[in-house]
Design an enzyme around this catalytic site. Structure first.
Site, PDB file in Angstrom:
ATOM      1  N   VAL A  34       0.768  -1.184   0.165  1.00 36.32           N
ATOM      2  CA  VAL A  34      -0.007  -0.075   0.058  1.00 36.32           C
ATOM      3  C   VAL A  34       0.901   1.251   0.080  1.00 36.32           C
ATOM      4  CG1 VAL A  34      -1.733   1.152   1.374  1.00 36.32           C
ATOM      5  CG2 VAL A  34      -1.806  -1.188   1.385  1.00 36.32           C
ATOM      6  N   GLU A  69      11.404  -9.848  26.299  1.00 34.56           N
ATOM      7  CA  GLU A  69      11.192 -11.104  25.592  1.00 34.56           C
ATOM      8  C   GLU A  69      12.396 -11.547  24.518  1.00 34.56           C
ATOM      9  OE1 GLU A  69       7.183 -11.443  23.578  1.00 34.56           O
ATOM     10  OE2 GLU A  69       6.838 -12.502  25.487  1.00 34.56           O
ATOM     11  N   ASP A 113      -2.698  -2.036  15.348  1.00 37.95           N
ATOM     12  CA  ASP A 113      -1.760  -1.001  16.091  1.00 37.95           C
ATOM     13  C   ASP A 113      -1.804   0.257  15.248  1.00 37.95           C
ATOM     14  OD1 ASP A 113      -0.656  -2.909  17.415  1.00 37.95           O
ATOM     15  OD2 ASP A 113       1.355  -3.183  16.494  1.00 37.95           O
TER      16      ASP A 113
HETATM   17  P1  FAD Z   1       0.407  -6.754  12.303  1.00 39.74           P
HETATM   18  O1  FAD Z   1       0.148  -8.009  13.067  1.00 39.74           O
HETATM   19  O2  FAD Z   1       1.906  -6.023  12.468  1.00 39.74           O
HETATM   20  O3  FAD Z   1       0.246  -6.871  10.747  1.00 39.74           O
HETATM   21  C1  FAD Z   1       0.401  -5.605  10.057  1.00 39.74           C
HETATM   22  C2  FAD Z   1       0.535  -6.414   8.493  1.00 39.74           C
HETATM   23  O4  FAD Z   1       0.545  -5.360   7.549  1.00 39.74           O
HETATM   24  C3  FAD Z   1       1.776  -7.245   8.147  1.00 39.74           C
HETATM   25  O5  FAD Z   1       1.235  -8.331   7.510  1.00 39.74           O
HETATM   26  C4  FAD Z   1       2.627  -6.279   7.419  1.00 39.74           C
HETATM   27  O6  FAD Z   1       3.206  -6.953   6.350  1.00 39.74           O
HETATM   28  C5  FAD Z   1       1.415  -5.605   6.591  1.00 39.74           C
HETATM   29  N1  FAD Z   1       1.777  -4.261   6.041  1.00 39.74           N
HETATM   30  C6  FAD Z   1       2.505  -3.368   6.586  1.00 39.74           C
HETATM   31  N2  FAD Z   1       2.668  -2.132   5.806  1.00 39.74           N
HETATM   32  C7  FAD Z   1       2.224  -2.720   4.482  1.00 39.74           C
HETATM   33  C8  FAD Z   1       1.881  -1.960   3.406  1.00 39.74           C
HETATM   34  N3  FAD Z   1       2.497  -0.675   3.240  1.00 39.74           N
HETATM   35  N4  FAD Z   1       1.498  -2.832   2.380  1.00 39.74           N
HETATM   36  C9  FAD Z   1       0.899  -3.819   2.490  1.00 39.74           C
HETATM   37  N5  FAD Z   1       0.949  -4.571   3.691  1.00 39.74           N
HETATM   38  C10 FAD Z   1       1.499  -4.123   4.765  1.00 39.74           C
HETATM   39  N6  FAD Z   1       1.050  -8.335  21.435  1.00 39.74           N
HETATM   40  C11 FAD Z   1       0.310  -9.273  22.386  1.00 39.74           C
HETATM   41  O7  FAD Z   1      -0.908  -9.044  22.466  1.00 39.74           O
HETATM   42  N7  FAD Z   1       0.930 -10.289  23.098  1.00 39.74           N
HETATM   43  C12 FAD Z   1       2.376 -10.417  22.828  1.00 39.74           C
HETATM   44  O8  FAD Z   1       2.834 -11.314  23.780  1.00 39.74           O
HETATM   45  C13 FAD Z   1       3.143  -9.471  22.100  1.00 39.74           C
HETATM   46  N8  FAD Z   1       4.185  -9.881  21.863  1.00 39.74           N
HETATM   47  C14 FAD Z   1       5.190  -9.175  21.139  1.00 39.74           C
HETATM   48  C15 FAD Z   1       6.390  -9.540  20.595  1.00 39.74           C
HETATM   49  C16 FAD Z   1       6.989  -8.718  19.883  1.00 39.74           C
HETATM   50  C17 FAD Z   1       8.580  -9.160  19.660  1.00 39.74           C
HETATM   51  C18 FAD Z   1       6.611  -7.719  19.171  1.00 39.74           C
HETATM   52  C19 FAD Z   1       7.334  -6.939  18.158  1.00 39.74           C
HETATM   53  C20 FAD Z   1       5.167  -7.560  19.327  1.00 39.74           C
HETATM   54  C21 FAD Z   1       4.275  -8.152  20.381  1.00 39.74           C
HETATM   55  N9  FAD Z   1       3.142  -7.856  20.529  1.00 39.74           N
HETATM   56  C22 FAD Z   1       2.307  -8.700  21.520  1.00 39.74           C
HETATM   57  C23 FAD Z   1       2.334  -6.631  19.715  1.00 39.74           C
HETATM   58  C24 FAD Z   1       1.484  -7.318  18.804  1.00 39.74           C
HETATM   59  O9  FAD Z   1       2.392  -8.118  17.777  1.00 39.74           O
HETATM   60  C25 FAD Z   1       1.004  -6.218  17.627  1.00 39.74           C
HETATM   61  O10 FAD Z   1       0.364  -5.169  18.643  1.00 39.74           O
HETATM   62  C26 FAD Z   1       0.282  -6.870  16.639  1.00 39.74           C
HETATM   63  O11 FAD Z   1       0.874  -7.568  15.869  1.00 39.74           O
HETATM   64  C27 FAD Z   1      -0.769  -5.888  15.941  1.00 39.74           C
HETATM   65  O12 FAD Z   1      -1.432  -6.480  15.033  1.00 39.74           O
HETATM   66  P2  FAD Z   1      -1.787  -5.707  13.445  1.00 39.74           P
HETATM   67  O13 FAD Z   1      -2.767  -6.383  12.957  1.00 39.74           O
HETATM   68  O14 FAD Z   1      -2.373  -4.321  13.849  1.00 39.74           O
HETATM   69  O15 FAD Z   1      -0.753  -5.622  12.717  1.00 39.74           O
END
Ligand code: FAD
Length: 400
Positions: A81, A170, A297
Protein backbone atom coordinates in the site's frame (compact mmCIF):
# COMPACT_ATOMS: atom_id res chain seq x y z
CA UNK A 1 -27.38 -4.84 -7.54
CA UNK A 2 -23.63 -4.16 -7.46
CA UNK A 3 -21.80 -6.05 -4.75
CA UNK A 4 -19.89 -3.75 -2.39
CA UNK A 5 -16.08 -3.91 -2.38
CA UNK A 6 -14.68 -4.58 1.07
CA UNK A 7 -10.94 -3.99 1.10
CA UNK A 8 -8.72 -5.08 4.00
CA UNK A 9 -5.21 -3.62 4.16
CA UNK A 10 -2.63 -5.74 6.00
CA UNK A 11 -2.67 -9.45 6.77
CA UNK A 12 -1.62 -9.22 10.41
CA UNK A 13 -3.67 -10.28 13.41
CA UNK A 14 -6.35 -7.69 12.72
CA UNK A 15 -6.54 -8.19 8.95
CA UNK A 16 -6.54 -11.99 9.05
CA UNK A 17 -9.26 -12.26 11.68
CA UNK A 18 -11.39 -9.65 9.87
CA UNK A 19 -11.01 -11.64 6.66
CA UNK A 20 -11.97 -14.98 8.23
CA UNK A 21 -14.94 -13.48 10.06
CA UNK A 22 -16.27 -11.68 6.98
CA UNK A 23 -16.08 -14.82 4.86
CA UNK A 24 -18.08 -16.68 7.51
CA UNK A 25 -20.65 -13.94 8.05
CA UNK A 26 -21.33 -12.88 4.47
CA UNK A 27 -22.79 -15.01 1.73
CA UNK A 28 -20.80 -15.56 -1.44
CA UNK A 29 -22.90 -13.07 -3.42
CA UNK A 30 -23.11 -10.34 -0.84
CA UNK A 31 -19.69 -8.67 -1.22
CA UNK A 32 -16.32 -8.75 -2.96
CA UNK A 33 -13.72 -9.11 -0.24
CA UNK A 34 -10.12 -8.18 -1.06
CA UNK A 35 -7.11 -8.56 1.21
CA UNK A 36 -3.90 -6.68 0.39
CA UNK A 37 -0.57 -7.56 1.99
CA UNK A 38 3.03 -6.88 1.04
CA UNK A 39 3.95 -10.58 1.38
CA UNK A 40 2.09 -13.71 0.36
CA UNK A 41 2.45 -14.96 3.91
CA UNK A 42 1.02 -13.99 7.28
CA UNK A 43 3.40 -13.93 10.24
CA UNK A 44 2.96 -13.88 13.95
CA UNK A 45 4.60 -10.69 15.14
CA UNK A 46 4.28 -11.80 18.77
CA UNK A 47 6.72 -14.67 18.13
CA UNK A 48 9.41 -12.68 16.33
CA UNK A 49 11.74 -12.27 19.32
CA UNK A 50 12.41 -16.00 19.00
CA UNK A 51 13.68 -16.16 15.39
CA UNK A 52 15.49 -12.85 16.02
CA UNK A 53 17.50 -14.51 18.80
CA UNK A 54 17.78 -17.75 16.84
CA UNK A 55 15.73 -19.94 19.17
CA UNK A 56 12.99 -20.69 16.61
CA UNK A 57 12.99 -21.07 12.85
CA UNK A 58 11.34 -18.10 11.07
CA UNK A 59 9.31 -20.67 9.14
CA UNK A 60 7.41 -21.51 12.30
CA UNK A 61 6.21 -17.92 12.66
CA UNK A 62 4.77 -17.59 9.18
CA UNK A 63 2.19 -19.27 6.98
CA UNK A 64 1.21 -18.85 3.37
CA UNK A 65 -2.03 -16.90 3.11
CA UNK A 66 -3.42 -19.31 0.53
CA UNK A 67 -3.10 -22.11 3.08
CA UNK A 68 -5.08 -20.28 5.75
CA UNK A 69 -7.75 -18.30 3.93
CA UNK A 70 -10.23 -19.64 1.40
CA UNK A 71 -9.13 -17.81 -1.75
CA UNK A 72 -12.36 -18.82 -3.48
CA UNK A 73 -14.06 -16.39 -1.13
CA UNK A 74 -11.37 -13.71 -0.86
CA UNK A 75 -9.40 -11.97 -3.54
CA UNK A 76 -5.81 -11.76 -2.28
CA UNK A 77 -3.46 -9.13 -3.72
CA UNK A 78 0.23 -9.32 -2.90
CA UNK A 79 1.33 -5.71 -3.09
CA UNK A 80 2.39 -2.76 -0.95
CA UNK A 81 0.00 0.00 0.00
CA UNK A 82 1.36 3.40 -0.96
CA UNK A 83 -1.49 5.72 0.01
CA UNK A 84 -5.20 5.75 0.82
CA UNK A 85 -7.17 8.32 -1.20
CA UNK A 86 -9.93 8.72 1.35
CA UNK A 87 -12.28 11.00 -0.54
CA UNK A 88 -11.93 9.13 -3.84
CA UNK A 89 -12.43 5.78 -2.06
CA UNK A 90 -9.33 4.36 -3.67
CA UNK A 91 -6.17 2.70 -2.42
CA UNK A 92 -2.96 3.28 -4.33
CA UNK A 93 -0.81 0.18 -4.39
CA UNK A 94 2.68 -0.05 -5.83
CA UNK A 95 1.37 -1.89 -8.91
CA UNK A 96 -2.31 -0.94 -9.21
CA UNK A 97 -5.18 1.12 -7.82
CA UNK A 98 -8.21 -0.44 -6.15
CA UNK A 99 -11.64 0.96 -5.25
CA UNK A 100 -13.41 0.37 -1.99
CA UNK A 101 -16.88 0.80 -0.53
CA UNK A 102 -15.70 -0.28 2.91
CA UNK A 103 -12.08 -0.13 3.98
CA UNK A 104 -10.35 -1.84 6.91
CA UNK A 105 -6.89 -0.51 7.73
CA UNK A 106 -4.75 -3.03 9.64
CA UNK A 107 -1.25 -2.08 8.49
CA UNK A 108 0.38 -2.54 11.89
CA UNK A 109 3.21 -0.46 13.23
CA UNK A 110 6.74 0.84 12.75
CA UNK A 111 9.53 1.55 15.22
CA UNK A 112 9.12 4.67 17.36
CA UNK A 113 12.47 6.43 17.63
CA UNK A 114 11.33 9.35 19.83
CA UNK A 115 13.55 11.51 17.66
CA UNK A 116 16.74 9.71 18.70
CA UNK A 117 19.16 10.11 15.79
CA UNK A 118 20.78 7.09 14.20
CA UNK A 119 18.14 4.47 14.97
CA UNK A 120 17.21 3.68 11.38
CA UNK A 121 20.84 3.82 10.24
CA UNK A 122 22.60 1.88 13.00
CA UNK A 123 20.07 -0.18 14.98
CA UNK A 124 17.95 -3.20 14.13
CA UNK A 125 14.39 -1.98 14.45
CA UNK A 126 12.24 -4.00 12.06
CA UNK A 127 10.04 -6.55 13.83
CA UNK A 128 9.19 -8.53 10.72
CA UNK A 129 10.24 -11.98 9.47
CA UNK A 130 13.04 -10.48 7.38
CA UNK A 131 14.02 -8.14 10.22
CA UNK A 132 14.27 -11.10 12.61
CA UNK A 133 16.41 -13.06 10.13
CA UNK A 134 18.78 -10.11 9.82
CA UNK A 135 19.24 -9.81 13.60
CA UNK A 136 19.90 -13.54 14.02
CA UNK A 137 22.42 -13.66 11.16
CA UNK A 138 24.18 -10.56 12.46
CA UNK A 139 24.50 -11.95 16.01
CA UNK A 140 25.94 -15.21 14.73
CA UNK A 141 28.33 -13.30 12.47
CA UNK A 142 29.59 -11.29 15.46
CA UNK A 143 30.40 -14.52 17.29
CA UNK A 144 32.10 -15.99 14.23
CA UNK A 145 34.07 -12.80 13.58
CA UNK A 146 35.39 -12.41 17.13
CA UNK A 147 37.74 -15.35 17.03
CA UNK A 148 38.77 -14.52 13.50
CA UNK A 149 40.11 -11.01 14.13
CA UNK A 150 43.40 -9.95 15.63
CA UNK A 151 42.14 -7.14 17.85
CA UNK A 152 39.18 -9.00 19.42
CA UNK A 153 37.25 -5.81 20.12
CA UNK A 154 34.78 -6.06 23.04
CA UNK A 155 32.08 -4.34 21.00
CA UNK A 156 31.83 -7.36 18.71
CA UNK A 157 30.38 -9.28 21.64
CA UNK A 158 28.39 -6.44 23.20
CA UNK A 159 24.66 -6.62 22.60
CA UNK A 160 22.44 -3.68 23.47
CA UNK A 161 18.68 -3.81 23.63
CA UNK A 162 17.09 -0.36 23.71
CA UNK A 163 13.84 -0.54 25.66
CA UNK A 164 12.83 -2.75 28.58
CA UNK A 165 9.21 -3.07 27.49
CA UNK A 166 7.55 -6.26 26.40
CA UNK A 167 9.49 -6.73 23.15
CA UNK A 168 12.91 -5.85 24.56
CA UNK A 169 12.50 -8.15 27.55
CA UNK A 170 11.20 -11.05 25.47
CA UNK A 171 14.10 -10.67 23.04
CA UNK A 172 16.85 -10.49 25.68
CA UNK A 173 15.17 -13.45 27.42
CA UNK A 174 15.67 -15.55 24.29
CA UNK A 175 19.20 -14.28 23.59
CA UNK A 176 20.41 -14.78 27.16
CA UNK A 177 18.93 -18.29 27.17
CA UNK A 178 20.73 -19.12 23.92
CA UNK A 179 24.04 -17.62 25.01
CA UNK A 180 25.64 -20.80 26.44
CA UNK A 181 24.95 -22.60 23.15
CA UNK A 182 26.40 -19.71 21.09
CA UNK A 183 29.52 -19.48 23.28
CA UNK A 184 30.09 -23.20 23.06
CA UNK A 185 29.50 -23.32 19.31
CA UNK A 186 31.87 -20.44 18.55
CA UNK A 187 34.49 -21.24 21.26
CA UNK A 188 33.93 -17.98 23.11
CA UNK A 189 34.38 -17.68 26.88
CA UNK A 190 31.03 -16.71 28.39
CA UNK A 191 32.49 -13.73 30.30
CA UNK A 192 33.52 -12.03 27.04
CA UNK A 193 29.86 -11.42 26.12
CA UNK A 194 28.07 -8.32 27.44
CA UNK A 195 24.30 -7.82 27.25
CA UNK A 196 22.68 -4.52 28.20
CA UNK A 197 19.05 -3.50 28.38
CA UNK A 198 18.77 0.28 28.41
CA UNK A 199 15.50 1.90 29.43
CA UNK A 200 14.57 5.59 29.70
CA UNK A 201 11.61 5.03 32.07
CA UNK A 202 12.09 4.54 35.82
CA UNK A 203 11.24 0.83 35.62
CA UNK A 204 11.54 -2.17 33.34
CA UNK A 205 8.24 -3.50 31.95
CA UNK A 206 6.23 -0.37 32.80
CA UNK A 207 2.65 -1.25 33.75
CA UNK A 208 3.54 -4.78 34.91
CA UNK A 209 3.09 -5.91 38.49
CA UNK A 210 6.28 -4.97 40.46
CA UNK A 211 6.70 -8.52 41.83
CA UNK A 212 6.70 -9.90 38.29
CA UNK A 213 9.14 -7.23 37.13
CA UNK A 214 11.50 -8.14 39.96
CA UNK A 215 11.27 -11.83 39.05
CA UNK A 216 12.06 -11.07 35.39
CA UNK A 217 14.97 -8.77 36.19
CA UNK A 218 16.53 -11.17 38.73
CA UNK A 219 16.28 -14.05 36.29
CA UNK A 220 17.78 -12.08 33.40
CA UNK A 221 20.55 -10.68 35.62
CA UNK A 222 21.40 -14.22 36.68
CA UNK A 223 21.97 -14.97 32.98
CA UNK A 224 24.35 -12.00 32.70
CA UNK A 225 22.05 -9.20 31.50
CA UNK A 226 22.88 -5.73 32.84
CA UNK A 227 19.98 -3.29 33.18
CA UNK A 228 20.41 0.45 32.83
CA UNK A 229 17.11 1.89 33.98
CA UNK A 230 16.17 5.58 33.94
CA UNK A 231 18.85 5.98 31.36
CA UNK A 232 17.73 7.62 28.08
CA UNK A 233 19.72 6.99 24.92
CA UNK A 234 20.74 10.23 23.19
CA UNK A 235 22.03 8.80 19.95
CA UNK A 236 22.75 5.55 18.18
CA UNK A 237 26.02 5.73 16.31
CA UNK A 238 28.13 3.54 14.09
CA UNK A 239 30.06 2.45 17.18
CA UNK A 240 27.28 1.99 19.74
CA UNK A 241 25.03 4.26 21.80
CA UNK A 242 25.57 7.59 23.51
CA UNK A 243 23.56 8.02 26.71
CA UNK A 244 21.97 11.26 27.92
CA UNK A 245 24.70 11.33 30.60
CA UNK A 246 27.27 11.61 27.81
CA UNK A 247 28.69 8.12 28.40
CA UNK A 248 29.13 5.85 25.42
CA UNK A 249 28.65 2.11 25.30
CA UNK A 250 30.44 0.59 22.36
CA UNK A 251 28.55 -2.18 20.61
CA UNK A 252 28.26 -3.58 17.12
CA UNK A 253 24.71 -4.72 17.85
CA UNK A 254 21.88 -2.44 18.94
CA UNK A 255 18.36 -3.84 18.84
CA UNK A 256 15.69 -1.16 19.04
CA UNK A 257 12.55 -2.02 21.00
CA UNK A 258 11.33 1.20 22.58
CA UNK A 259 7.78 0.96 21.31
CA UNK A 260 5.90 1.56 18.11
CA UNK A 261 3.95 4.13 16.13
CA UNK A 262 1.22 3.38 13.61
CA UNK A 263 2.05 2.66 9.96
CA UNK A 264 3.45 5.69 8.12
CA UNK A 265 0.70 5.17 5.50
CA UNK A 266 -1.78 6.67 8.02
CA UNK A 267 -0.09 10.07 8.15
CA UNK A 268 0.83 9.98 4.48
CA UNK A 269 -2.86 9.54 3.66
CA UNK A 270 -3.80 12.67 5.60
CA UNK A 271 -5.59 11.10 8.57
CA UNK A 272 -5.38 13.03 11.80
CA UNK A 273 -3.16 10.89 14.00
CA UNK A 274 -1.06 10.75 17.14
CA UNK A 275 2.20 8.85 16.59
CA UNK A 276 0.67 7.36 13.45
CA UNK A 277 -2.40 6.07 15.28
CA UNK A 278 -5.94 7.28 14.64
CA UNK A 279 -8.16 7.94 17.65
CA UNK A 280 -11.05 5.81 16.48
CA UNK A 281 -14.75 6.24 17.20
CA UNK A 282 -16.27 3.66 19.57
CA UNK A 283 -17.45 1.65 16.53
CA UNK A 284 -13.82 1.62 15.21
CA UNK A 285 -14.44 3.99 12.32
CA UNK A 286 -12.03 6.83 11.60
CA UNK A 287 -13.61 10.13 12.68
CA UNK A 288 -15.39 11.77 9.75
CA UNK A 289 -15.44 8.56 7.70
CA UNK A 290 -18.55 6.41 7.48
CA UNK A 291 -16.82 3.64 5.61
CA UNK A 292 -13.24 3.42 6.92
CA UNK A 293 -12.42 1.18 9.88
CA UNK A 294 -9.06 1.30 11.65
CA UNK A 295 -7.92 -1.72 13.66
CA UNK A 296 -4.88 -3.04 15.50
CA UNK A 297 -1.74 -0.98 15.98
CA UNK A 298 -3.00 1.79 13.65
CA UNK A 299 -5.91 2.51 16.03
CA UNK A 300 -5.68 4.58 19.18
CA UNK A 301 -8.14 3.76 21.91
CA UNK A 302 -8.22 5.48 25.26
CA UNK A 303 -8.61 3.48 28.46
CA UNK A 304 -11.02 5.81 30.26
CA UNK A 305 -10.13 4.34 33.67
CA UNK A 306 -6.60 5.72 33.54
CA UNK A 307 -7.06 8.20 30.69
CA UNK A 308 -4.20 6.68 28.74
CA UNK A 309 -4.17 4.76 25.45
CA UNK A 310 -4.39 0.98 25.58
CA UNK A 311 -1.03 -0.47 24.56
CA UNK A 312 -1.09 -1.83 21.02
CA UNK A 313 -1.36 -5.61 21.32
CA UNK A 314 -2.31 -8.60 19.20
CA UNK A 315 -5.00 -9.36 21.74
CA UNK A 316 -6.72 -6.03 21.08
CA UNK A 317 -6.13 -6.24 17.31
CA UNK A 318 -7.97 -9.57 17.17
CA UNK A 319 -10.86 -8.34 19.30
CA UNK A 320 -11.16 -5.22 17.16
CA UNK A 321 -11.26 -7.41 14.05
CA UNK A 322 -14.29 -9.31 15.36
CA UNK A 323 -16.23 -6.09 16.02
CA UNK A 324 -15.08 -4.53 12.75
CA UNK A 325 -16.38 -7.51 10.73
CA UNK A 326 -19.72 -7.37 12.54
CA UNK A 327 -20.02 -3.63 11.99
CA UNK A 328 -19.34 -3.92 8.27
CA UNK A 329 -22.09 -6.49 8.05
CA UNK A 330 -24.44 -4.20 10.00
CA UNK A 331 -23.60 -1.26 7.74
CA UNK A 332 -24.23 -3.34 4.63
CA UNK A 333 -27.62 -4.35 5.97
CA UNK A 334 -28.44 -0.68 6.53
CA UNK A 335 -28.21 -0.85 10.32
CA UNK A 336 -28.32 2.54 11.97
CA UNK A 337 -26.41 1.69 15.12
CA UNK A 338 -23.13 -0.17 15.14
CA UNK A 339 -21.49 -2.24 17.85
CA UNK A 340 -19.23 -0.44 20.30
CA UNK A 341 -15.78 -1.86 20.85
CA UNK A 342 -14.72 -2.54 24.42
CA UNK A 343 -11.46 -4.44 24.98
CA UNK A 344 -11.65 -7.51 27.13
CA UNK A 345 -8.11 -7.84 28.48
CA UNK A 346 -7.77 -11.45 29.53
CA UNK A 347 -4.20 -11.09 30.73
CA UNK A 348 -0.65 -10.54 29.59
CA UNK A 349 2.18 -13.04 29.57
CA UNK A 350 5.79 -12.27 28.61
CA UNK A 351 8.25 -15.06 27.81
CA UNK A 352 11.74 -14.89 29.31
CA UNK A 353 13.38 -17.62 27.23
CA UNK A 354 13.57 -21.35 27.81
CA UNK A 355 10.78 -22.46 30.10
CA UNK A 356 10.55 -19.12 31.89
CA UNK A 357 7.86 -16.45 31.66
CA UNK A 358 5.84 -14.03 33.79
CA UNK A 359 2.29 -12.86 33.47
CA UNK A 360 -1.11 -12.04 34.82
CA UNK A 361 -4.14 -14.01 33.71
CA UNK A 362 -7.38 -12.68 35.12
CA UNK A 363 -6.25 -11.60 38.58
CA UNK A 364 -3.70 -14.39 38.95
CA UNK A 365 0.03 -13.75 38.83
CA UNK A 366 2.03 -16.46 37.09
CA UNK A 367 5.78 -17.15 37.23
CA UNK A 368 8.20 -19.58 35.63
CA UNK A 369 6.96 -22.83 34.11
CA UNK A 370 3.30 -22.08 34.83
CA UNK A 371 3.50 -18.75 32.99
CA UNK A 372 5.43 -20.42 30.18
CA UNK A 373 2.67 -23.02 29.80
CA UNK A 374 0.09 -20.23 29.61
CA UNK A 375 2.15 -18.29 27.05
CA UNK A 376 2.28 -21.30 24.72
CA UNK A 377 -1.44 -21.91 25.17
CA UNK A 378 -2.13 -18.28 24.17
CA UNK A 379 0.06 -18.73 21.08
CA UNK A 380 -1.80 -21.92 20.17
CA UNK A 381 -5.20 -20.35 20.80
CA UNK A 382 -4.57 -17.80 18.08
CA UNK A 383 -3.65 -20.53 15.61
CA UNK A 384 -6.84 -22.36 16.57
CA UNK A 385 -8.97 -19.23 15.97
CA UNK A 386 -7.33 -18.70 12.61
CA UNK A 387 -7.07 -22.18 11.17
CA UNK A 388 -8.60 -24.67 13.61
CA UNK A 389 -6.87 -27.77 15.02
CA UNK A 390 -4.98 -28.47 11.77
CA UNK A 391 -3.05 -25.19 12.04
CA UNK A 392 -2.29 -25.81 15.72
CA UNK A 393 -0.86 -29.22 14.82
CA UNK A 394 1.21 -27.74 12.00
CA UNK A 395 2.54 -24.54 13.60
CA UNK A 396 1.65 -24.77 17.30
CA UNK A 397 3.99 -24.93 20.29
CA UNK A 398 4.34 -27.72 22.80
CA UNK A 399 3.28 -26.13 26.09
CA UNK A 400 5.19 -28.64 28.27
P1 FAD B 1 0.53 -6.70 12.36
O1 FAD B 1 0.25 -7.99 12.99
O2 FAD B 1 1.87 -6.08 12.57
O3 FAD B 1 0.26 -6.85 10.78
C1 FAD B 1 0.41 -5.81 9.86
C2 FAD B 1 0.48 -6.42 8.47
O4 FAD B 1 0.46 -5.38 7.52
C3 FAD B 1 1.74 -7.24 8.22
O5 FAD B 1 1.40 -8.46 7.62
C4 FAD B 1 2.56 -6.36 7.27
O6 FAD B 1 3.36 -7.11 6.39
C5 FAD B 1 1.44 -5.63 6.52
N1 FAD B 1 1.85 -4.34 5.98
C6 FAD B 1 2.48 -3.34 6.62
N2 FAD B 1 2.67 -2.29 5.80
C7 FAD B 1 2.15 -2.64 4.61
C8 FAD B 1 2.02 -1.98 3.36
N3 FAD B 1 2.47 -0.73 3.18
N4 FAD B 1 1.43 -2.63 2.34
C9 FAD B 1 0.96 -3.90 2.51
N5 FAD B 1 1.04 -4.57 3.67
C10 FAD B 1 1.63 -3.95 4.72
N6 FAD B 1 0.99 -8.44 21.58
C11 FAD B 1 0.29 -9.25 22.42
O7 FAD B 1 -0.94 -9.11 22.53
N7 FAD B 1 0.92 -10.23 23.15
C12 FAD B 1 2.24 -10.49 23.03
O8 FAD B 1 2.77 -11.39 23.68
C13 FAD B 1 3.02 -9.66 22.15
N8 FAD B 1 4.34 -9.91 21.97
C14 FAD B 1 5.03 -9.19 21.03
C15 FAD B 1 6.39 -9.53 20.80
C16 FAD B 1 7.11 -8.84 19.84
C17 FAD B 1 8.54 -9.24 19.57
C18 FAD B 1 6.50 -7.77 19.11
C19 FAD B 1 7.29 -7.01 18.07
C20 FAD B 1 5.17 -7.42 19.34
C21 FAD B 1 4.42 -8.13 20.30
N9 FAD B 1 3.06 -7.83 20.55
C22 FAD B 1 2.34 -8.62 21.42
C23 FAD B 1 2.37 -6.74 19.82
C24 FAD B 1 1.61 -7.32 18.61
O9 FAD B 1 2.48 -8.10 17.82
C25 FAD B 1 0.98 -6.23 17.76
O10 FAD B 1 0.19 -5.42 18.59
C26 FAD B 1 0.13 -6.85 16.65
O11 FAD B 1 0.94 -7.54 15.73
C27 FAD B 1 -0.71 -5.79 15.91
O12 FAD B 1 -1.50 -6.43 14.95
P2 FAD B 1 -1.90 -5.68 13.60
O13 FAD B 1 -2.87 -6.56 12.90
O14 FAD B 1 -2.29 -4.28 13.89
O15 FAD B 1 -0.54 -5.58 12.78
Amino acid sequence: MKKPNIVILGAGYGGMITATRLTKQLGHNEANITLVNKHDYHYQTTWLHEPAAGTLSPERTRMEIKNVLDLNKINFIKDSVVEIKREDKKVILENSVIDFDYLVVGLGSEAETFGVPGVHEHAFSKWTVNGAREVKDHIEYMFAKYNNTEDKRDELLTFIVAGAGFTGIEFIGELSERLPELCSHYDIPREKVKMYVIEAAPTALPGFDPELVEYAMNLLESRGVEFKINCPIKEVTETGVTLASGDEIKAETVVWATGVRGSSIIEKSGFEAMRGRIKVNPDLRAPGHEDIFIIGDCALLINEEINRPYPPTAQIAMQMAEVCAENIKLLMKGGASLKTFTPDIKGTVASLGGKEAIGVVGTRKLFGAQANFMKKMIDNRYLFLLGGPALVLKKGKNPL
